[in-house]
Design a protein around this motif. Structure first.
Motif, short mmCIF file in Angstrom:
data_model
loop_
_atom_site.label_atom_id
_atom_site.label_comp_id
_atom_site.label_asym_id
_atom_site.label_seq_id
_atom_site.Cartn_x
_atom_site.Cartn_y
_atom_site.Cartn_z
N LYS A 198 0.86 -1.19 0.00
CA LYS A 198 0.00 0.00 0.00
C LYS A 198 0.89 1.23 0.00
O LYS A 198 2.11 1.15 0.22
CB LYS A 198 -0.90 0.02 1.24
N LEU A 214 -0.19 3.73 -5.61
CA LEU A 214 1.20 3.33 -5.39
C LEU A 214 2.15 4.24 -6.15
O LEU A 214 1.89 4.61 -7.30
CB LEU A 214 1.41 1.89 -5.84
N LEU A 265 -2.52 -6.42 -2.34
CA LEU A 265 -2.87 -5.00 -2.31
C LEU A 265 -3.97 -4.80 -1.28
O LEU A 265 -5.11 -5.27 -1.46
CB LEU A 265 -3.35 -4.54 -3.68
N ALA A 270 -0.10 -2.13 -8.69
CA ALA A 270 0.26 -3.25 -7.82
C ALA A 270 0.83 -4.41 -8.62
O ALA A 270 1.81 -5.05 -8.21
CB ALA A 270 -0.97 -3.70 -7.03
#
Length: 258
Positions: free
Chosen positions: A190, A203, A228, A248
């Motif tokens: 995260k 991100l 995630l 992610a």
């Protein structure tokens, strides 16, 4: 590493929607938040458990972990904690999940170690591990490692490294990995605005040390799940999880050991 996505990022969506999102965005697994709102919780009947597992496996996905809310170190009597944890472990086994996330929610490792040892036989028989997250009063790798070292049940316990919390509590990713290495079983990825403002952001747009942690995990040879955890349930104003998942997937591809 293998990419999973937590249903914490999908408030109001059911299991079929979560499956669809995971498949569309190159996930191999789902991290299932245990809550009535998600449709997955310890109150499911045997038939409902079988059906949930069938739907997930039919889609070519795995249950990476169950995100439970048991507070393993919280002061108070043991039995309510143990009863709740055993129920989550049984649900995990029914759904094919290898682990159940728990929170510390207490500062005394001896309390958590006693409880983790008490459920070790159950966890071992079911083939499920209890994953202690770096969170709340044990937010650092050093603190979780002390708990797991005292527990001394490596077959049935493990560490869940939430990449945000150790760093925001002053522990570098290198130190976190050094402490957790013997126990590391799961990673949550995260990003957030800052160490003081944990509002989720896409991100690589926040302050979390994603690249430093990723390189460390790659060099360490970590080959487990990277999930995630997009906290839209707690921050409804943030973008949908679908907008975050491509980055992610890129992070996992970049830092998977070859």
């Amino acid at each position: 590493m293998r990419l999973a996505v937590s249903t914490l990022g999908m408030p109001g969506l059911g299991l079929d929607d979560a499956i669809g999102i995971a498949r569309e965005y190159r996930c191999e697994g789902l991290e299932l938040r245990l809550h009535p709102d998600t449709g997955v919780h310890a109150g499911l009947t045997d038939a409902e458990r079988v059906e949930a597992r069938r739907r997930i496996e039919k889609a070519g996905l795995e249950v990476a972990a169950l995100a439970g809310y048991i507070r393993i170190c919280e002061p108070g009597p043991d039995e309510p904690v143990l009863d709740g944890l055993r129920a989550d472990l049984e649900l995990a086994a029914a759904l094919g999940a290898p682990g159940v996330r728990v929170f510390p929610r207490g500062a005394d490792p001896s309390v958590g170690a006693r409880r983790l040892r008490a459920v070790s036989d159950t966890a071992g028989a079911l083939g499920v591990r209890v994953l202690v997250e770096t969170h709340d009063l044990m937010a650092t790798g050093a603190a979780v490692a002390r708990l797991l070292d005292e527990t001394d049940r490596p077959e049935t316990t493990g560490a869940l490294w939430d990449l945000l919390h150790p760093w925001r509590n002053g522990e570098s990713p290198a130190d976190t990995l050094r402490h957790l290495a013997p126990h590391l079983a799961y990673v949550q990825i995260k990003d957030a605005v800052s160490a003081d403002d944990t509002t989720p952001v896409p991100l690589w747009t926040g302050a979390a040390p994603l690249d430093e942690a990723g390189a460390l995990l790659r060099d360490h040879g970590y080959d487990g799940w990277a999930s995630l955890e997009w906290e839209r349930t707690w921050y409804p104003q943030v973008p949908s999880v679908e907008e975050i998942l491509p980055a992610a997937a890129t992070w996992v591809e970049r830092y998977t050991a070859r």
